[in-house]
Motif scaffolding. Structure first.
Motif, PDB file in Angstrom:
ATOM      1  N   SER A   1      -2.508   8.409  77.170  1.00  0.00           N
ATOM      2  CA  SER A   1      -2.628   9.778  76.672  1.00  0.00           C
ATOM      3  C   SER A   1      -1.518  10.049  75.665  1.00  0.00           C
ATOM      4  CB  SER A   1      -2.546  10.787  77.830  1.00  0.00           C
ATOM      5  OG  SER A   1      -1.297  10.687  78.492  1.00  0.00           O
TER       6      SER A   1
ATOM      7  N   GLU B   1       5.584   4.886  89.954  1.00  0.00           N
ATOM      8  CA  GLU B   1       4.259   5.365  89.579  1.00  0.00           C
ATOM      9  C   GLU B   1       3.969   5.034  88.115  1.00  0.00           C
ATOM     10  OE1 GLU B   1       3.992   9.480  90.408  1.00  0.00           O
ATOM     11  OE2 GLU B   1       4.241   9.260  92.579  1.00  0.00           O
ATOM     12  N   TYR B   2       2.751   4.604  87.857  1.00  0.00           N
ATOM     13  CA  TYR B   2       2.326   4.266  86.502  1.00  0.00           C
ATOM     14  C   TYR B   2       1.066   5.060  86.151  1.00  0.00           C
ATOM     15  CZ  TYR B   2       5.507   0.319  87.063  1.00  0.00           C
ATOM     16  OH  TYR B   2       6.610  -0.454  87.284  1.00  0.00           O
ATOM     17  N   GLU B   3       0.905   5.339  84.860  1.00  0.00           N
ATOM     18  CA  GLU B   3      -0.257   6.071  84.379  1.00  0.00           C
ATOM     19  C   GLU B   3      -1.489   5.169  84.403  1.00  0.00           C
ATOM     20  OE1 GLU B   3      -0.325   9.190  83.711  1.00  0.00           O
ATOM     21  OE2 GLU B   3       1.827   9.536  83.922  1.00  0.00           O
ATOM     22  N   GLU B   4      -2.640   5.756  84.672  1.00  0.00           N
ATOM     23  CA  GLU B   4      -3.892   5.006  84.703  1.00  0.00           C
ATOM     24  C   GLU B   4      -4.634   5.065  83.375  1.00  0.00           C
ATOM     25  OE1 GLU B   4      -6.177   6.480  87.909  1.00  0.00           O
ATOM     26  OE2 GLU B   4      -4.843   5.701  89.481  1.00  0.00           O
ATOM     27  N   ASN B   5      -4.294   6.024  82.504  1.00  0.00           N
ATOM     28  CA  ASN B   5      -4.940   6.157  81.199  1.00  0.00           C
ATOM     29  C   ASN B   5      -3.864   6.365  80.142  1.00  0.00           C
ATOM     30  OD1 ASN B   5      -7.825   6.204  82.062  1.00  0.00           O
ATOM     31  ND2 ASN B   5      -7.150   8.025  83.143  1.00  0.00           N
TER      32      ASN B   5
ATOM     33  N   ARG C   1     -11.481   4.737  77.971  1.00  0.00           N
ATOM     34  CA  ARG C   1     -11.152   3.553  78.754  1.00  0.00           C
ATOM     35  C   ARG C   1     -11.478   2.292  77.971  1.00  0.00           C
ATOM     36  NH1 ARG C   1     -14.122   3.194  84.328  1.00  0.00           N
ATOM     37  NH2 ARG C   1     -15.856   2.983  82.851  1.00  0.00           N
TER      38      ARG C   1
ATOM     39  N   THR D   1     -13.373  -3.879  79.956  1.00  0.00           N
ATOM     40  CA  THR D   1     -12.806  -4.740  80.979  1.00  0.00           C
ATOM     41  C   THR D   1     -12.832  -6.202  80.570  1.00  0.00           C
ATOM     42  OG1 THR D   1     -14.969  -4.822  82.044  1.00  0.00           O
ATOM     43  CG2 THR D   1     -13.439  -3.146  82.816  1.00  0.00           C
TER      44      THR D   1
END
Length: 372
Positions: free
Chosen positions: A258, A252-256, A276, A279
């Motif tokens: 922090s 599992e990897y973080e999406e943001n 964010r 892109t």
């Protein structure tokens, strides 16, 4: 290991060292005495020193180490050494200790392009090693060796031992019951499985042998030939009708992004999340935009809330000012409010009103304490 009729000896690369060696791989029942020639970065084996065509070829590009084997031999003058590679371990027996040191020296020199300093060799022999290195450098410049091909590993491959594979399958039994792992005793790969019966967990291990012409064999009573490692996994899954499930551990990897910031005043920690990222290059970061405020207009007969709070605040302020006895307090009349729309960079009226209400509450509490 290639076992085939190859090119004639005069078509092989430069020969740096040659002599008789007894060779035995893990799958060989007995050792064989072969005339061996170190040509380029490979050892070519002939049945006899007079033969023109080699019968086996051992690539040294994937060699891991060359070590001494001090086990006893029937011939007391013989000296053994072991060559370890990705295809397994191969044991050699040289006629004597000096020949063993020369074989090790030439193998290490042409593969690493440097003269090993820890071998027991004479100065003249070390000079021969340096000459072999110079020839090998020139040969690679004119006809470089093809790069070694590493097989593609399936997602269920785990770099664990036999015992660690059983522990991993036991721990992650809900995710899968089959995995691919490194082999042992000269085998490049192995497959471990776990199933359950009335007596508990049952573990089984299957050996994979690398084929000389490419591909792999599942070492069963009737060997099963597979082109790739993934084909070997698919064979077991298909033959068991899906009972075997590859063990794939998805990380599992973080999406943001922090981070934790400590508050020096109260000692508490606050978790903060960065906005964010854009892109595309040059695209501005879209910060969260607050929801638009709903503007309400004053209605006839209904007092404005901000005007009432402002008048109460002014009245309370003047009542707390010292005055002479019998002197009336003239409260200023607030000017009519002009309705303004919120602008960027200007404090919101509701925020100012919130601060005013907070001060008003403090003054009311102060007045109540004085009356007591």
């Amino acid at each position: 290991m290639a076992r085939r009729i190859g090119r004639q000896r005069n078509q092989l690369p430069n020969c740096y060292y040659e002599g008789y060696l007894e060779k035995r791989a893990f799958k060989d029942r007995t050792s064989r005495k072969l005339w061996s020639c170190l040509c380029g970065t490979a050892i070519y084996f002939f049945n006899d020193m007079k033969d023109s065509n080699y019968v086996e070829k051992l690539e040294l590009s994937q060699m891991i180490s060359v070590t001494d084997d001090n086990s006893q031999d029937i011939n007391l003058n013989a000296a053994r050494f072991t060559l370890s590679g990705e295809d397994g371990i191969i044991k050699f027996t040289a006629p004597n200790a000096e020949a063993r040191e020369l074989w090790k020296g030439f193998i290490l020199s042409v593969t690493q392009l440097s003269v090993p300093s820890y071998l027991a060799l004479l100065p003249g022999q070390l000079t021969h090693l340096q000459e072999a290195i110079d020839k090998e450098i020139k040969r690679r410049q004119t006809s470089p060796d093809p790069p070694a091909v590493t097989p593609s590993l399936p997602p269920c491959y785990h770099s664990v031992s036999r015992l660690e594979a059983e522990l991993l399958l036991e721990k992650e039994s809900k995710r899968g019951n089959l995995l691919l792992r490194p082999g042992s005793h000269g085998n490049p790969y192995a497959i471990s499985t776990r199933q359950e019966d009335y007596n508990g967990a049952v573990f089984k291990h299957y050996r994979l042998n690398r084929k000389e012409n490419g591909g792999f064999d599942i070492a069963l009573e009737n060997p099963v030939s597979c082109v790739t490692l993934q084909d070997a996994i698919n064979y077991l899954v298909d033959r068991t009708e899906g009972v075997m499930t590859p063990l794939i551990l998805e990380e599992e990897y973080e999406e943001n992004i922090s981070y934790i910031q400590s508050d020096n005043e109260n000692g508490e920690s606050v978790h903060l999340v960065l906005p964010r990222l854009p892109t595309k290059p040059g695209t501005a970061v879209n910060s969260p935009v607050p929801a638009p405020r709903r503007m309400t207009l004053p209605r006839a007969g209904v007092p404005d809330q901000e005007a009432v709070l402002g008048a109460n605040f002014i009245q309370l302020h003047y009542e707390n000012q010292p005055t002479k006895p019998g002197t009336a307090v003239n409260y200023p009349v607030p000017a009519p409010r002009r309705m303004t729309l919120p602008r960027a960079g200007v404090p919101d009226q509701e925020e100012v009103l919130g601060a005013t209400i907070s001060e008003l509450k403090q003054l009311f509490e102060k007045k109540a304490r004085n009356n007591q």
